[in-house]
Design an enzyme around this catalytic site. Structure first.
Site, PDB file in Angstrom:
ATOM      1  N   ARG A   1      71.427  -4.552  31.366  1.00 38.52           N
ATOM      2  CA  ARG A   1      70.355  -5.617  31.863  1.00 38.52           C
ATOM      3  C   ARG A   1      69.328  -6.141  31.024  1.00 38.52           C
ATOM      4  O   ARG A   1      69.275  -4.887  30.229  1.00 38.52           O
ATOM      5  CB  ARG A   1      69.962  -4.771  33.261  1.00 38.52           C
ATOM      6  CG  ARG A   1      70.807  -4.824  34.309  1.00 38.52           C
ATOM      7  CD  ARG A   1      70.425  -3.912  35.508  1.00 38.52           C
ATOM      8  NE  ARG A   1      68.794  -4.221  35.798  1.00 38.52           N
ATOM      9  CZ  ARG A   1      68.474  -3.765  36.777  1.00 38.52           C
ATOM     10  NH1 ARG A   1      69.045  -2.784  37.756  1.00 38.52           N
ATOM     11  NH2 ARG A   1      67.048  -3.678  36.879  1.00 38.52           N
ATOM     12  N   ARG A  39      72.409   2.753  30.861  1.00 38.26           N
ATOM     13  CA  ARG A  39      73.078   2.154  31.989  1.00 38.26           C
ATOM     14  C   ARG A  39      73.654   0.838  31.500  1.00 38.26           C
ATOM     15  O   ARG A  39      73.379   0.120  30.837  1.00 38.26           O
ATOM     16  CB  ARG A  39      72.064   1.791  32.769  1.00 38.26           C
ATOM     17  CG  ARG A  39      72.413   1.095  34.222  1.00 38.26           C
ATOM     18  CD  ARG A  39      71.774   1.218  35.370  1.00 38.26           C
ATOM     19  NE  ARG A  39      70.316   0.546  35.186  1.00 38.26           N
ATOM     20  CZ  ARG A  39      69.653   0.566  36.183  1.00 38.26           C
ATOM     21  NH1 ARG A  39      69.504   1.071  37.241  1.00 38.26           N
ATOM     22  NH2 ARG A  39      68.023  -0.064  36.002  1.00 38.26           N
ATOM     23  N   LYS A  75      69.602   4.880  42.942  1.00 40.89           N
ATOM     24  CA  LYS A  75      69.576   3.937  44.226  1.00 40.89           C
ATOM     25  C   LYS A  75      71.037   2.977  44.443  1.00 40.89           C
ATOM     26  O   LYS A  75      71.647   3.027  45.308  1.00 40.89           O
ATOM     27  CB  LYS A  75      68.324   3.003  44.431  1.00 40.89           C
ATOM     28  CG  LYS A  75      67.121   3.649  44.378  1.00 40.89           C
ATOM     29  CD  LYS A  75      65.921   2.725  44.923  1.00 40.89           C
ATOM     30  CE  LYS A  75      65.743   1.637  43.875  1.00 40.89           C
ATOM     31  NZ  LYS A  75      65.446   2.137  42.669  1.00 40.89           N
ATOM     32  N   ARG A 126      58.794  -2.890  47.916  1.00 41.39           N
ATOM     33  CA  ARG A 126      58.275  -2.438  46.703  1.00 41.39           C
ATOM     34  C   ARG A 126      56.768  -2.534  46.886  1.00 41.39           C
ATOM     35  O   ARG A 126      56.103  -2.109  46.113  1.00 41.39           O
ATOM     36  CB  ARG A 126      58.829  -3.123  45.664  1.00 41.39           C
ATOM     37  CG  ARG A 126      59.984  -2.362  44.968  1.00 41.39           C
ATOM     38  CD  ARG A 126      60.512  -3.438  43.867  1.00 41.39           C
ATOM     39  NE  ARG A 126      60.969  -2.904  42.684  1.00 41.39           N
ATOM     40  CZ  ARG A 126      62.502  -2.784  42.348  1.00 41.39           C
ATOM     41  NH1 ARG A 126      63.259  -3.285  43.350  1.00 41.39           N
ATOM     42  NH2 ARG A 126      62.876  -2.657  41.327  1.00 41.39           N
ATOM     43  N   ARG A 170      57.978  -1.672  34.626  1.00 44.93           N
ATOM     44  CA  ARG A 170      58.566  -1.294  35.539  1.00 44.93           C
ATOM     45  C   ARG A 170      58.250  -0.007  36.353  1.00 44.93           C
ATOM     46  O   ARG A 170      57.774   0.209  37.558  1.00 44.93           O
ATOM     47  CB  ARG A 170      60.216  -1.292  35.718  1.00 44.93           C
ATOM     48  CG  ARG A 170      60.767  -2.667  35.371  1.00 44.93           C
ATOM     49  CD  ARG A 170      62.156  -2.633  34.743  1.00 44.93           C
ATOM     50  NE  ARG A 170      63.141  -2.151  35.829  1.00 44.93           N
ATOM     51  CZ  ARG A 170      64.393  -1.660  35.160  1.00 44.93           C
ATOM     52  NH1 ARG A 170      64.475  -1.503  33.838  1.00 44.93           N
ATOM     53  NH2 ARG A 170      65.137  -1.283  35.998  1.00 44.93           N
TER      54      ARG A 170
HETATM   55  P1  AMP Z   1      66.199  -3.709  40.604  1.00 43.07           P
HETATM   56  O1  AMP Z   1      67.504  -4.092  40.451  1.00 43.07           O
HETATM   57  O2  AMP Z   1      65.822  -3.185  41.963  1.00 43.07           O
HETATM   58  O3  AMP Z   1      65.623  -2.555  39.415  1.00 43.07           O
HETATM   59  O4  AMP Z   1      65.203  -4.879  40.250  1.00 43.07           O
HETATM   60  C1  AMP Z   1      65.218  -5.519  39.090  1.00 43.07           C
HETATM   61  C2  AMP Z   1      63.987  -6.459  39.115  1.00 43.07           C
HETATM   62  O5  AMP Z   1      64.008  -7.663  40.225  1.00 43.07           O
HETATM   63  C3  AMP Z   1      62.581  -5.943  39.260  1.00 43.07           C
HETATM   64  O6  AMP Z   1      62.059  -5.248  38.188  1.00 43.07           O
HETATM   65  C4  AMP Z   1      61.783  -7.226  39.790  1.00 43.07           C
HETATM   66  O7  AMP Z   1      61.383  -8.030  38.614  1.00 43.07           O
HETATM   67  C5  AMP Z   1      62.689  -7.968  40.907  1.00 43.07           C
HETATM   68  N1  AMP Z   1      62.683  -7.302  41.957  1.00 43.07           N
HETATM   69  C6  AMP Z   1      63.626  -6.549  42.698  1.00 43.07           C
HETATM   70  N2  AMP Z   1      63.357  -6.187  44.116  1.00 43.07           N
HETATM   71  C7  AMP Z   1      62.030  -6.825  44.094  1.00 43.07           C
HETATM   72  C8  AMP Z   1      61.028  -6.636  45.026  1.00 43.07           C
HETATM   73  N3  AMP Z   1      61.636  -5.952  46.423  1.00 43.07           N
HETATM   74  N4  AMP Z   1      59.926  -7.168  44.964  1.00 43.07           N
HETATM   75  C9  AMP Z   1      59.501  -7.647  43.702  1.00 43.07           C
HETATM   76  N5  AMP Z   1      60.255  -7.687  42.746  1.00 43.07           N
HETATM   77  C10 AMP Z   1      61.623  -7.356  42.671  1.00 43.07           C
END
Ligand code: AMP
Length: 217
Positions: free
Chosen positions: A162, A129, A15, A90, A173
């Site tokens: 990360r 990554r 994404k 999400r 996740r």
């Molecule tokens: P990402 O970079 O999209 O993989 O998001 C990294 C982390 O941010 C996730 O594992 C959650 O802890 C938090 N996070 C990101 N977007 C959301 C969301 N829409 N709802 C809840 N937590 C989020």
């Protein structure tokens, strides 16, 4: 051309990579909730302090906090010409809040692009990554190397791994994805908004297919 877009898919489906390319090509505002949380954590803001433990463990930040963040971001003028939501919604509560919000600001979601990817490939991608600390652009140690090792091609920022790109957090996740996020595909399919793409064909081909799709509408 469709302009108010939600990007969906499991962690590691691509994404962020797709969003980075689409935002350059289409001049859309890229809204990544994950990037916003990481920025808040880096700057040690009250939001960052609250969100840190959730991110580090791979858990979802509570809906209330996340929705408030997106509400503020979507109301800014740079979203008027279109936006790419990456990592939001999400949960069903978030998806329903987004519908309401999109109606209020008169920018309805026009399409939901879903990237399908098998689980072994997700693990391979996430474990290799690397991400730019400044602009969030994603790389991979084997398959998407920067021109200069450790340096972002886009902005020259340093690359890092990360904190949640480890086996333990990834399991959590993926579980949240299956339990809370994947059901949203049915939600958007029922609304006639869902468009699936196979993430395994590689970013160059997905990018072309997505651009063709968005411009055919
Ligand atoms: P990402 O970079 O999209 O993989 O998001 C990294 C982390 O941010 C996730 O594992 C959650 O802890 C938090 N996070 C990101 N977007 C959301 C969301 N829409 N709802 C809840 N937590 C989020």
């Amino acid at each position: 051309m469709l302009k108010n877009i939600v990007l969906m898919g499991p962690p590691g489906a691509g994404k962020g990579t797709l969003a980075t390319r689409l935002r350059e090509e289409l001049k859309l505002t890229h809204i990544s909730t994950g990037d916003m949380f990481r920025e808040a954590i880096k700057n040690e803001t009250p939001l960052g302090k609250e969100a840190k433990a959730y991110l580090d463990s791979g858990n979802l930040v509570p809906d209330e906090l996340t929705i408030a963040l997106v509400k503020e971001r979507l109301s800014r003028s740079d979203c008027e010409n279109g936006f790419l939501l990456d990592g939001f919604p999400r949960t069903l509560v978030q998806a329903e809040a987004l519908d309401k919000l999109a109606k209020e600001i008169n920018r309805p979601i026009e399409t939901v692009i879903n990237l399908d990817c098998d689980q072994n490939e997700l693990i391979r991608r996430i474990s290799g990554r690397r991400v730019c600390k400044n602009c969030g652009a994603p790389y991979h140690v084997d398959t998407m190397k920067p021109k200069v090792e450790g340096v972002c091609d886009v902005c020259g920022g340093p690359l890092y791994q990360r904190a949640d790109d480890n086996e333990e957090a990834l399991k959590v996740r993926l579980q949240h994805y299956v339990n809370s996020t994947k059901p949203l595909l049915d939600y958007y399919r029922d609304k006639g908004l869902l468009k699936n793409f196979d993430s395994l064909v590689g970013i160059a081909r997905i990018f072309d297919e997505v651009i063709n799709f968005l411009s055919s509408k």
